[in-house]
Design an enzyme around this catalytic site. Structure first.
Site, PDB file in Angstrom:
ATOM      1  CB  THR A 175      -0.920  -0.014   1.240  1.00  0.00           C
ATOM      2  OG1 THR A 175      -1.679  -1.215   1.209  1.00  0.00           O
ATOM      3  CG2 THR A 175      -1.853   1.193   1.259  1.00  0.00           C
ATOM      4  CG  LEU A 349     -29.801  -0.500  -1.069  1.00  0.00           C
ATOM      5  CD1 LEU A 349     -29.600  -0.821   0.401  1.00  0.00           C
ATOM      6  CD2 LEU A 349     -28.702   0.412  -1.555  1.00  0.00           C
ATOM      7  CD  GLU A 374      -2.067  -4.443   8.221  1.00  0.00           C
ATOM      8  OE1 GLU A 374      -1.115  -4.907   8.871  1.00  0.00           O
ATOM      9  OE2 GLU A 374      -1.991  -3.423   7.522  1.00  0.00           O
ATOM     10  CG  PHE A 394       0.680 -20.758  12.902  1.00  0.00           C
ATOM     11  CD1 PHE A 394       0.230 -19.751  12.068  1.00  0.00           C
ATOM     12  CD2 PHE A 394       0.411 -20.673  14.255  1.00  0.00           C
ATOM     13  CE1 PHE A 394      -0.463 -18.667  12.580  1.00  0.00           C
ATOM     14  CE2 PHE A 394      -0.288 -19.595  14.776  1.00  0.00           C
ATOM     15  CZ  PHE A 394      -0.723 -18.589  13.942  1.00  0.00           C
TER      16      PHE A 394
HETATM   17  C1  LIG Z   1      -4.942  -4.402  -1.044  1.00  0.00           C
HETATM   18  C2  LIG Z   1      -3.819  -5.010  -0.273  1.00  0.00           C
HETATM   19  C3  LIG Z   1      -2.900  -4.194   0.361  1.00  0.00           C
HETATM   20  C4  LIG Z   1      -1.814  -4.761   1.062  1.00  0.00           C
HETATM   21  N1  LIG Z   1      -0.882  -3.942   1.649  1.00  0.00           N
HETATM   22  C5  LIG Z   1       0.253  -4.494   2.177  1.00  0.00           C
HETATM   23  C6  LIG Z   1       1.313  -3.654   2.656  1.00  0.00           C
HETATM   24  O1  LIG Z   1       1.206  -2.422   2.672  1.00  0.00           O
HETATM   25  N2  LIG Z   1       2.467  -4.245   3.086  1.00  0.00           N
HETATM   26  C7  LIG Z   1       2.634  -5.606   3.090  1.00  0.00           C
HETATM   27  O2  LIG Z   1       3.706  -6.078   3.478  1.00  0.00           O
HETATM   28  N3  LIG Z   1       1.628  -6.432   2.652  1.00  0.00           N
HETATM   29  C8  LIG Z   1       0.460  -5.909   2.198  1.00  0.00           C
HETATM   30  N4  LIG Z   1      -0.549  -6.720   1.721  1.00  0.00           N
HETATM   31  C9  LIG Z   1      -0.316  -8.152   1.670  1.00  0.00           C
HETATM   32  C10 LIG Z   1      -1.092  -8.970   2.697  1.00  0.00           C
HETATM   33  O3  LIG Z   1      -0.626  -8.719   3.989  1.00  0.00           O
HETATM   34  C11 LIG Z   1      -0.979 -10.444   2.285  1.00  0.00           C
HETATM   35  O4  LIG Z   1      -1.751 -10.594   1.105  1.00  0.00           O
HETATM   36  C12 LIG Z   1      -1.462 -11.395   3.364  1.00  0.00           C
HETATM   37  O5  LIG Z   1      -0.549 -11.456   4.424  1.00  0.00           O
HETATM   38  C13 LIG Z   1      -1.681 -12.828   2.825  1.00  0.00           C
HETATM   39  O6  LIG Z   1      -0.598 -13.252   2.095  1.00  0.00           O
HETATM   40  P1  LIG Z   1      -0.825 -13.907   0.634  1.00  0.00           P
HETATM   41  O7  LIG Z   1      -1.691 -13.008  -0.147  1.00  0.00           O
HETATM   42  O8  LIG Z   1       0.525 -14.238   0.111  1.00  0.00           O
HETATM   43  O9  LIG Z   1      -1.647 -15.240   0.894  1.00  0.00           O
HETATM   44  P2  LIG Z   1      -1.073 -16.656   1.338  1.00  0.00           P
HETATM   45  O10 LIG Z   1      -0.196 -16.506   2.530  1.00  0.00           O
HETATM   46  O11 LIG Z   1      -0.530 -17.365   0.147  1.00  0.00           O
HETATM   47  O12 LIG Z   1      -2.406 -17.377   1.802  1.00  0.00           O
HETATM   48  C14 LIG Z   1      -3.361 -17.920   0.888  1.00  0.00           C
HETATM   49  C15 LIG Z   1      -4.436 -18.639   1.708  1.00  0.00           C
HETATM   50  O13 LIG Z   1      -3.838 -19.727   2.443  1.00  0.00           O
HETATM   51  C16 LIG Z   1      -4.157 -19.606   3.814  1.00  0.00           C
HETATM   52  N5  LIG Z   1      -3.086 -20.148   4.641  1.00  0.00           N
HETATM   53  C17 LIG Z   1      -1.753 -19.859   4.583  1.00  0.00           C
HETATM   54  N6  LIG Z   1      -1.098 -20.546   5.522  1.00  0.00           N
HETATM   55  C18 LIG Z   1      -2.026 -21.265   6.208  1.00  0.00           C
HETATM   56  C19 LIG Z   1      -1.993 -22.145   7.335  1.00  0.00           C
HETATM   57  N7  LIG Z   1      -0.856 -22.413   7.991  1.00  0.00           N
HETATM   58  N8  LIG Z   1      -3.143 -22.682   7.747  1.00  0.00           N
HETATM   59  C20 LIG Z   1      -4.321 -22.404   7.144  1.00  0.00           C
HETATM   60  N9  LIG Z   1      -4.429 -21.564   6.072  1.00  0.00           N
HETATM   61  C21 LIG Z   1      -3.301 -21.009   5.637  1.00  0.00           C
HETATM   62  C22 LIG Z   1      -4.315 -18.088   4.017  1.00  0.00           C
HETATM   63  O14 LIG Z   1      -5.017 -17.797   5.198  1.00  0.00           O
HETATM   64  C23 LIG Z   1      -5.061 -17.713   2.760  1.00  0.00           C
HETATM   65  O15 LIG Z   1      -6.418 -18.024   2.888  1.00  0.00           O
HETATM   66  C24 LIG Z   1      -1.685  -6.175   1.100  1.00  0.00           C
HETATM   67  C25 LIG Z   1      -2.645  -6.989   0.495  1.00  0.00           C
HETATM   68  C26 LIG Z   1      -3.706  -6.419  -0.180  1.00  0.00           C
HETATM   69  C27 LIG Z   1      -4.712  -7.313  -0.829  1.00  0.00           C
END
Ligand SMILES: Cc1cc2nc3c(=O)[nH]c(=O)nc-3n(C[C@H](O)[C@H](O)[C@H](O)COP(=O)(O)OP(=O)(O)OC[C@H]3O[C@@H](n4cnc5c(N)ncnc54)[C@H](O)[C@@H]3O)c2cc1C
Length: 395
Positions: A175, A349, A374, A394
């Site tokens: 972000t 709506l 987060e 985890f």
């Molecule tokens: C609009 C937006 C803004 C963002 N801004 C920032 C930012 O400013 N800075 C920053 O650093 N990041 C940012 N992010 C990133 C965000 O923090 C990550 O997308 C988030 O931590 C999830 O990581 P991932 O998308 O790689 O999903 P993954 O970690 O690949 O997870 C995919 C799915 O698998 C599940 N999963 C993973 N591990 C496990 C487990 N052990 N047990 C059960 N389920 C599991 C997850 O819960 C999820 O449902 C942003 C994301 C978005 C969408």
């Protein structure tokens, strides 16, 4: 004994009377932020539709002028307000749009907080005063394309080369990335994960914007590319090593989400209630049908429960007793319920619910990002599960 006539009237804008638990000063801050958010809101649907923010620098400056950037931090030009004040501001900003709240949260709770908490005195003096005024914008780079929920496996690397650090790697979904003047970047080193303060005009740093989002469209989201970025030896946070550095920053930002998500939910509920009183079908306002009232009552209950939880956690934070697991409880509950409220409000709506003329679908789409960033809803479930059982699920 009090009689009904001496009771204050029921206020649909504050069904549980939670305002009574706020001080006059807290209500004044909330009202001031609400006025600013209401001023911005008429433009937000267009920004969302077009996937951009008009003049984000000017907008950040307005937040700075109001003292909202790093508002709960002390010193270095920050407003030094309470956690509850910050939470109330987050509600109002997110009632406008989650992207707008994210802009402020990332600046204050991630980028500024990281520098404030872990930076050297020189880092703080150099960056914080101008970040507090909104003259400089910060971002926070933790997530990578292949490492989101498991940041400990990150591949971005910082190596020493004489008196310098050299950073290589890539961050994703950051972000404010493309509009930032400074990036807090977390990288692997020989001593574990460390945080770096990276001026974004350093050669080798670039931040292409991520397009085609269906959520948080009124927010700048970027990739950070670090291609042999050379930094002086003192660019590193001096004392923090390991994941506890970034995770403590995330806990700060999550606290804002505990509150902010309720702003989106409140906006959706208010819109649905108003609409239900105006929309006539079968000869009467749809708000008069029991099925509609069931939805409104259920949404009200969850909103109020979320507000009480947020306020409780905020008071704990101000007392210095808030644990990260409790922030997870709050984020998990409030974001989940906020999305459910938006879903239900949208049904009231009918077809109009899918239009950008009304804020509900925009909020619902935005909250999908808030559910994920987060710490995903699953991660917070595992935090709560671990806290309750003592067993980690985890890995
Ligand atoms: C609009 C937006 C803004 C963002 N801004 C920032 C930012 O400013 N800075 C920053 O650093 N990041 C940012 N992010 C990133 C965000 O923090 C990550 O997308 C988030 O931590 C999830 O990581 P991932 O998308 O790689 O999903 P993954 O970690 O690949 O997870 C995919 C799915 O698998 C599940 N999963 C993973 N591990 C496990 C487990 N052990 N047990 C059960 N389920 C599991 C997850 O819960 C999820 O449902 C942003 C994301 C978005 C969408």
């Amino acid at each position: 004994m009090s009689t009904t006539s001496t009771l204050p009237p029921f206020n649909p804008s504050d069904p549980a009377g939670i305002d009574d638990f706020l001080t006059e000063e807290e209500r004044a801050i909330r009202d001031a932020v609400r006025r600013l958010a209401q001023e911005i809101e008429p433009k937000v649907a267009t920004w969302f539709e077009e996937g951009r923010i008009d003049d984000p620098r000017a907008l950040m400056k307005r937040f700075g002028d109001m003292g909202l950037l790093g508002m709960h931090l002390e010193g270095y030009g920050c407003a030094g307000m309470s956690a509850v004040d910050y939470g109330l501001a987050c509600i109002e900003l997110e009632a406008c749009d989650s992207g707008i709240r994210s802009m402020v949260s990332v600046q204050g709770s991630l980028a500024m907080f990281a520098i404030w908490k872990f930076g050297s005195e020189e880092h703080k003096q150099t960056w914080l005063p101008q970040m507090a005024t909104g003259d400089l914008i910060g971002c926070f780079g933790l997530t990578e394309p292949d490492h989101g929920s498991d940041p400990g496996s990150m591949r971005t690397r910082a190596r020493r080369d004489g008196d310098e650090w050299v950073l290589d790697g890539q961050k994703m979904w950051i972000t404010n990335g493309s509009i930032a003047d400074v990036a807090v970047v977390w990288a692997q080193t020989d001593e574990g994960i460390r945080g770096f303060v990276v001026p974004t005009n350093t050669p080798g740093f670039s931040a292409p914007e991520i397009k085609h989002k269906m959520s948080l469209r009124a927010s700048v989201t970027s990739e950070l590319v670090l291609d042999s970025v050379r930094l002086p030896a003192d660019a590193v946070f001096p004392d923090v090593r390991g994941l506890k550095g970034p995770l403590s920053c995330l806990s700060e930002a999550r606290f804002g989400i505990v509150w902010g998500a309720l702003g989106a939910a409140r906006s959706a509920l208010d819109t649905a209630v108003k609409y239900s009183k105006e929309r006539v079908q079968f000869g009467r306002p749809i708000g008069g049908f029991q099925l509609t009232q069931q939805k409104i009552a259920d949404m009200t209950l969850e909103l109020v429960k979320g507000q009480l939880l947020a306020l409780h956690l905020g008071r704990r934070k101000d007392a210095g007793t808030l644990r990260p697991e409790q922030v997870s409880l709050g984020k998990l509950n409030n974001i989940r319920e906020a999305i459910e409220i938006c879903r239900t409000a949208r049904t009231i709506l009918g077809a109009n619910g899918i239009s950008l003329e009304f804020p509900i679908m925009r909020h619902a789409n935005n909250l999908k990002s808030v559910l994920t960033y987060e710490g995903t809803v699953e991660m917070h479930t595992l935090v709560v599960g671990q806290a309750m059982t003592g067993l980690s699920a985890f890995r």
